[in-house]
Write a protein that holds these residues in place. Structure first.
Motif, PDB file in Angstrom:
ATOM      1  N   TYR A  73       0.844  -1.195   0.000  1.00 28.52           N
ATOM      2  CA  TYR A  73       0.000   0.000   0.000  1.00 28.52           C
ATOM      3  C   TYR A  73       0.880   1.246   0.000  1.00 28.52           C
ATOM      4  CZ  TYR A  73       1.070   0.276   5.015  1.00 28.52           C
ATOM      5  OH  TYR A  73       1.714   0.376   6.221  1.00 28.52           O
ATOM      6  N   ARG A  74       0.242   2.400  -0.208  1.00 27.33           N
ATOM      7  CA  ARG A  74       0.916   3.691  -0.160  1.00 27.33           C
ATOM      8  C   ARG A  74       0.059   4.646   0.678  1.00 27.33           C
ATOM      9  NH1 ARG A  74       3.833   0.516  -2.161  1.00 27.33           N
ATOM     10  NH2 ARG A  74       4.895   0.594  -4.185  1.00 27.33           N
ATOM     11  N   GLN A  75       0.690   5.403   1.581  1.00 28.76           N
ATOM     12  CA  GLN A  75      -0.015   6.378   2.407  1.00 28.76           C
ATOM     13  C   GLN A  75       0.779   7.676   2.406  1.00 28.76           C
ATOM     14  OE1 GLN A  75      -2.996   5.800   3.950  1.00 28.76           O
ATOM     15  NE2 GLN A  75      -3.119   7.919   4.651  1.00 28.76           N
ATOM     16  N   LEU A  76       0.135   8.775   2.002  1.00 26.85           N
ATOM     17  CA  LEU A  76       0.784  10.078   1.931  1.00 26.85           C
ATOM     18  C   LEU A  76      -0.023  11.089   2.741  1.00 26.85           C
ATOM     19  CD1 LEU A  76       1.327  10.264  -1.957  1.00 26.85           C
ATOM     20  CD2 LEU A  76       2.733   9.075  -0.286  1.00 26.85           C
ATOM     21  N   THR A  77       0.662  11.982   3.436  1.00 28.94           N
ATOM     22  CA  THR A  77       0.032  13.085   4.156  1.00 28.94           C
ATOM     23  C   THR A  77       0.607  14.388   3.623  1.00 28.94           C
ATOM     24  OG1 THR A  77      -0.264  11.794   6.181  1.00 28.94           O
ATOM     25  CG2 THR A  77      -0.311  14.185   6.402  1.00 28.94           C
ATOM     26  N   VAL A  87      -3.406  16.922  -6.714  1.00 28.68           N
ATOM     27  CA  VAL A  87      -4.514  16.011  -6.412  1.00 28.68           C
ATOM     28  C   VAL A  87      -4.860  15.183  -7.643  1.00 28.68           C
ATOM     29  CG1 VAL A  87      -6.933  15.850  -5.723  1.00 28.68           C
ATOM     30  CG2 VAL A  87      -5.436  17.530  -4.621  1.00 28.68           C
ATOM     31  N   ALA A  88      -4.944  15.839  -8.799  1.00 30.17           N
ATOM     32  CA  ALA A  88      -5.292  15.123 -10.024  1.00 30.17           C
ATOM     33  C   ALA A  88      -4.240  14.084 -10.377  1.00 30.17           C
ATOM     34  CB  ALA A  88      -5.464  16.116 -11.171  1.00 30.17           C
ATOM     35  N   GLY A  89      -2.965  14.444 -10.217  1.00 27.94           N
ATOM     36  CA  GLY A  89      -1.903  13.511 -10.544  1.00 27.94           C
ATOM     37  C   GLY A  89      -1.927  12.272  -9.676  1.00 27.94           C
ATOM     38  N   LEU A  90      -2.198  12.463  -8.387  1.00 26.17           N
ATOM     39  CA  LEU A  90      -2.234  11.320  -7.472  1.00 26.17           C
ATOM     40  C   LEU A  90      -3.489  10.469  -7.697  1.00 26.17           C
ATOM     41  CD1 LEU A  90      -0.864  13.075  -4.279  1.00 26.17           C
ATOM     42  CD2 LEU A  90       0.220  11.170  -5.483  1.00 26.17           C
ATOM     43  N   THR A  91      -4.619  11.104  -7.899  1.00 22.84           N
ATOM     44  CA  THR A  91      -5.835  10.327  -8.134  1.00 22.84           C
ATOM     45  C   THR A  91      -5.752   9.578  -9.461  1.00 22.84           C
ATOM     46  OG1 THR A  91      -6.931  12.318  -9.004  1.00 22.84           O
ATOM     47  CG2 THR A  91      -7.321  11.771  -6.700  1.00 22.84           C
ATOM     48  N   ASP A  92      -5.134  10.176 -10.462  1.00 19.93           N
ATOM     49  CA  ASP A  92      -4.939   9.470 -11.733  1.00 19.93           C
ATOM     50  C   ASP A  92      -4.046   8.241 -11.555  1.00 19.93           C
ATOM     51  OD1 ASP A  92      -6.528  11.265 -13.063  1.00 19.93           O
ATOM     52  OD2 ASP A  92      -4.857  12.406 -13.949  1.00 19.93           O
ATOM     53  N   ALA A  93      -3.169   8.294 -10.556  1.00 20.40           N
ATOM     54  CA  ALA A  93      -2.266   7.173 -10.288  1.00 20.40           C
ATOM     55  C   ALA A  93      -2.881   6.146  -9.336  1.00 20.40           C
ATOM     56  CB  ALA A  93      -0.957   7.691  -9.709  1.00 20.40           C
ATOM     57  N   GLY A  94      -4.164   6.279  -9.027  1.00 21.97           N
ATOM     58  CA  GLY A  94      -4.862   5.289  -8.212  1.00 21.97           C
ATOM     59  C   GLY A  94      -4.964   5.602  -6.746  1.00 21.97           C
ATOM     60  N   LEU A 244      -8.344  25.761  11.428  1.00 17.59           N
ATOM     61  CA  LEU A 244      -7.109  26.501  11.165  1.00 17.59           C
ATOM     62  C   LEU A 244      -6.685  26.368   9.710  1.00 17.59           C
ATOM     63  CD1 LEU A 244      -4.931  25.461  14.241  1.00 17.59           C
ATOM     64  CD2 LEU A 244      -6.292  27.542  13.978  1.00 17.59           C
ATOM     65  N   GLY A 245      -6.901  25.206   9.137  1.00 16.18           N
ATOM     66  CA  GLY A 245      -6.466  24.931   7.778  1.00 16.18           C
ATOM     67  C   GLY A 245      -6.737  23.487   7.439  1.00 16.18           C
ATOM     68  N   GLU A 246      -6.333  23.107   6.241  1.00 17.34           N
ATOM     69  CA  GLU A 246      -6.640  21.780   5.738  1.00 17.34           C
ATOM     70  C   GLU A 246      -5.390  20.919   5.605  1.00 17.34           C
ATOM     71  OE1 GLU A 246      -8.811  21.742   2.103  1.00 17.34           O
ATOM     72  OE2 GLU A 246     -10.584  22.727   2.975  1.00 17.34           O
ATOM     73  N   ALA A 247      -5.627  19.629   5.494  1.00 18.63           N
ATOM     74  CA  ALA A 247      -4.600  18.653   5.147  1.00 18.63           C
ATOM     75  C   ALA A 247      -5.240  17.636   4.221  1.00 18.63           C
ATOM     76  CB  ALA A 247      -4.046  17.979   6.389  1.00 18.63           C
ATOM     77  N   ARG A 248      -4.419  16.915   3.495  1.00 19.89           N
ATOM     78  CA  ARG A 248      -4.896  15.866   2.600  1.00 19.89           C
ATOM     79  C   ARG A 248      -4.227  14.553   2.961  1.00 19.89           C
ATOM     80  NH1 ARG A 248      -8.985  16.577  -1.590  1.00 19.89           N
ATOM     81  NH2 ARG A 248      -8.973  18.788  -2.135  1.00 19.89           N
ATOM     82  N   GLN A 249      -5.020  13.503   2.927  1.00 20.04           N
ATOM     83  CA  GLN A 249      -4.500  12.149   3.052  1.00 20.04           C
ATOM     84  C   GLN A 249      -4.714  11.450   1.712  1.00 20.04           C
ATOM     85  OE1 GLN A 249      -2.929  10.950   5.684  1.00 20.04           O
ATOM     86  NE2 GLN A 249      -3.400  12.547   7.178  1.00 20.04           N
ATOM     87  N   PHE A 250      -3.676  10.842   1.199  1.00 19.00           N
ATOM     88  CA  PHE A 250      -3.769  10.104  -0.052  1.00 19.00           C
ATOM     89  C   PHE A 250      -3.407   8.645   0.222  1.00 19.00           C
ATOM     90  CE2 PHE A 250      -2.727  14.450  -1.263  1.00 19.00           C
ATOM     91  CZ  PHE A 250      -3.649  14.726  -2.268  1.00 19.00           C
ATOM     92  N   HIS A 251      -4.276   7.750  -0.189  1.00 15.77           N
ATOM     93  CA  HIS A 251      -4.045   6.334   0.055  1.00 15.77           C
ATOM     94  C   HIS A 251      -4.238   5.535  -1.217  1.00 15.77           C
ATOM     95  CE1 HIS A 251      -3.964   2.489   2.131  1.00 15.77           C
ATOM     96  NE2 HIS A 251      -5.058   2.142   1.466  1.00 15.77           N
ATOM     97  N   ARG A 252      -3.328   4.613  -1.445  1.00 16.59           N
ATOM     98  CA  ARG A 252      -3.486   3.651  -2.540  1.00 16.59           C
ATOM     99  C   ARG A 252      -3.361   2.251  -1.939  1.00 16.59           C
ATOM    100  NH1 ARG A 252       0.778   3.485  -7.254  1.00 16.59           N
ATOM    101  NH2 ARG A 252       1.565   1.699  -6.074  1.00 16.59           N
ATOM    102  N   ALA A 253      -4.418   1.471  -2.091  1.00 20.00           N
ATOM    103  CA  ALA A 253      -4.428   0.134  -1.529  1.00 20.00           C
ATOM    104  C   ALA A 253      -3.509  -0.786  -2.301  1.00 20.00           C
ATOM    105  CB  ALA A 253      -5.861  -0.420  -1.536  1.00 20.00           C
ATOM    106  N   ALA A 254      -3.197  -1.931  -1.710  1.00 19.99           N
ATOM    107  CA  ALA A 254      -2.397  -2.936  -2.411  1.00 19.99           C
ATOM    108  C   ALA A 254      -3.068  -3.280  -3.730  1.00 19.99           C
ATOM    109  CB  ALA A 254      -2.267  -4.189  -1.541  1.00 19.99           C
ATOM    110  N   GLY A 255      -2.302  -3.330  -4.782  1.00 19.38           N
ATOM    111  CA  GLY A 255      -2.865  -3.574  -6.103  1.00 19.38           C
ATOM    112  C   GLY A 255      -3.192  -2.303  -6.855  1.00 19.38           C
ATOM    113  N   GLY A 256      -3.043  -1.140  -6.166  1.00 20.79           N
ATOM    114  CA  GLY A 256      -3.238   0.138  -6.856  1.00 20.79           C
ATOM    115  C   GLY A 256      -4.673   0.546  -7.037  1.00 20.79           C
ATOM    116  N   THR A 257      -5.592  -0.017  -6.213  1.00 24.67           N
ATOM    117  CA  THR A 257      -7.006   0.357  -6.324  1.00 24.67           C
ATOM    118  C   THR A 257      -7.486   0.950  -5.015  1.00 24.67           C
ATOM    119  OG1 THR A 257      -7.678  -1.873  -5.648  1.00 24.67           O
ATOM    120  CG2 THR A 257      -7.452  -1.444  -8.010  1.00 24.67           C
TER     121      THR A 257
END
Length: 257
Positions: A73-77, A87-94, A244-257
Motif C-alpha cells: 500500500y501507499r499512504q501520503l500526508t 490532487v489530479a496527478g495522485l488520483t490518476d495514479a490510483g 485553522l487549515g486543511e490537510a490531505r491524506q492520499f491512500h493507494r491500496a495494495a494492487g493500486g485500487t
C-alpha cells in the motif's frame, strides 16, 4: 493568528511523527516514517510532505520507499494548500484523496460532570482491538492487534491516555493527548466512544479534559485533526474549536485500487 497556529500545529505533528518512528527516510519534498513491526498501521508507515513537490516526485518517492520496505500500500500526508494538479496527478495514479481539517480550541464553555481518568496504555489494548474488529470487519487478526497496540509506539514523555471508565474499571470511551510544553502545543487524537455508550457525552468530556490538562501543562494551542466531510466537525465547533487549515491524506491500496 490562525496562520501562525496552523504552522505550529503542523510543525508539532511532523516532529511527533519523527519521534515515534522507528526509521525515517528523507525524500524530495518531505520525509517518510516506517515501522517494520507495525507494517499494517498506515499512520506509522507513511510519506509526509513538508514542501513544494510534484505528483510525479511523490509517486516515485512513495514507490521507492514503500517498495523497499516490502509494503504494497501507499499512504501520503500533505499539510497545507494542495494544488489541483497534485490532487489530479495522485488520483490518476490510483490514490484516494481525503480531506482533513486541523481545528484549534479558541475558547468557550466546556462540559463538566463526567469523570475522566488518566490510564496506562495496557488498559486500552483489549478494548481498542475489540472496537477495531467491530468498526472494520474483515481484516486479518494480526492487523487488528497492530491497530490496537500502535499506541505503544507513542513517545511516553509526550503522551497521556484519557478514558471514561465504568464502575468495573473498564473503558467506555478514550482518547490520546499529546503534550509538548516546550512548544506550548497539545493535540487530542484517537477519540472513540464504544457504541453501547454513545450519546452520554463521554466524547465531549474527554475533549474538555484534554483542553484542561493542556492548559495546566502550559500549552496555549490545543488542536485536533478531523475528517472534513465525514467527521464530527459540528461537535468540535460546539466545544469551541475552529478550523485553522486543511490537510490531505492520499491512500493507494495494495494492487493500486
Amino acid at each position: 493568528m490562525s496562520a501562525t497556529e496552523y504552522a505550529r500545529a503542523v510543525a508539532f505533528g511532523h516532529a511527533f511523527a519523527r519521534r515515534q518512528a522507528v526509521r525515517t527516510v528523507d525524500v524530495p519534498g518531505g520525509f517518510a516514517v516506517l515501522d517494520d513491526e507495525f507494517d499494517q498501521v498506515h499512520d506509522l508507515n507513511r510519506l509526509i510532505g513538508t514542501g513544494p513537490v510534484t505528483a510525479g516526485e511523490l509517486i516515485a518517492a512513495a514507490d521507492t520507499v514503500f517498495g523497499t520496505a516490502g509494503l504494497a500500500y501507499r499512504q501520503l500526508t500533505m499539510d497545507g494548500p494542495t494544488g489541483t494538479e497534485l490532487v489530479a496527478g495522485l488520483t490518476d495514479a490510483g490514490y484516494r484523496a481525503d480531506r482533513e481539517l486541523l481545528m484549534a480550541y479558541h475558547g468557550g464553555e466546556l462540559p463538566e460532570g463526567v469523570p475522566v481518568s488518566v490510564v496506562e496504555p495496557a488498559t486500552l489494548l483489549d478494548p481498542a482491538e475489540r472496537a477495531w474488529r467491530a468498526e472494520a470487519p474483515g481484516l486479518a487478526d494480526g492487523t487488528y492487534r497492530q491497530l490496537a497496540r500502535q499506541r505503544l509506539r507513542r513517545p511516553a514523555e509526550l503522551t497521556r491516555r484519557l478514558a471514561v471508565l465504568g464502575a468495573d474499571g473498564t473503558p467506555r470511551a478514550w482518547c490520546e493527548l499529546y503534550l509538548s510544553p516546550d512548544d506550548r502545543v497539545a493535540q487530542i487524537e484517537d477519540l472513540l466512544t464504544l457504541p453501547a455508550y454513545r450519546g452520554h457525552g463521554y466524547g465531549s468530556a474527554l475533549v474538555a479534559a484534554g483542553v484542561a490538562q493542556a492548559r495546566t501543562a502550559g500549552c496555549d494551542l490545543t488542536f485536533l485533526r478531523v475528517e472534513a466531510d465525514d467527521g464530527p466537525v459540528g461537535l468540535y465547533r460546539r466545544l469551541g474549536f475552529e478550523p485553522l487549515g486543511e490537510a490531505r491524506q492520499f491512500h493507494r491500496a495494495a494492487g493500486g485500487t
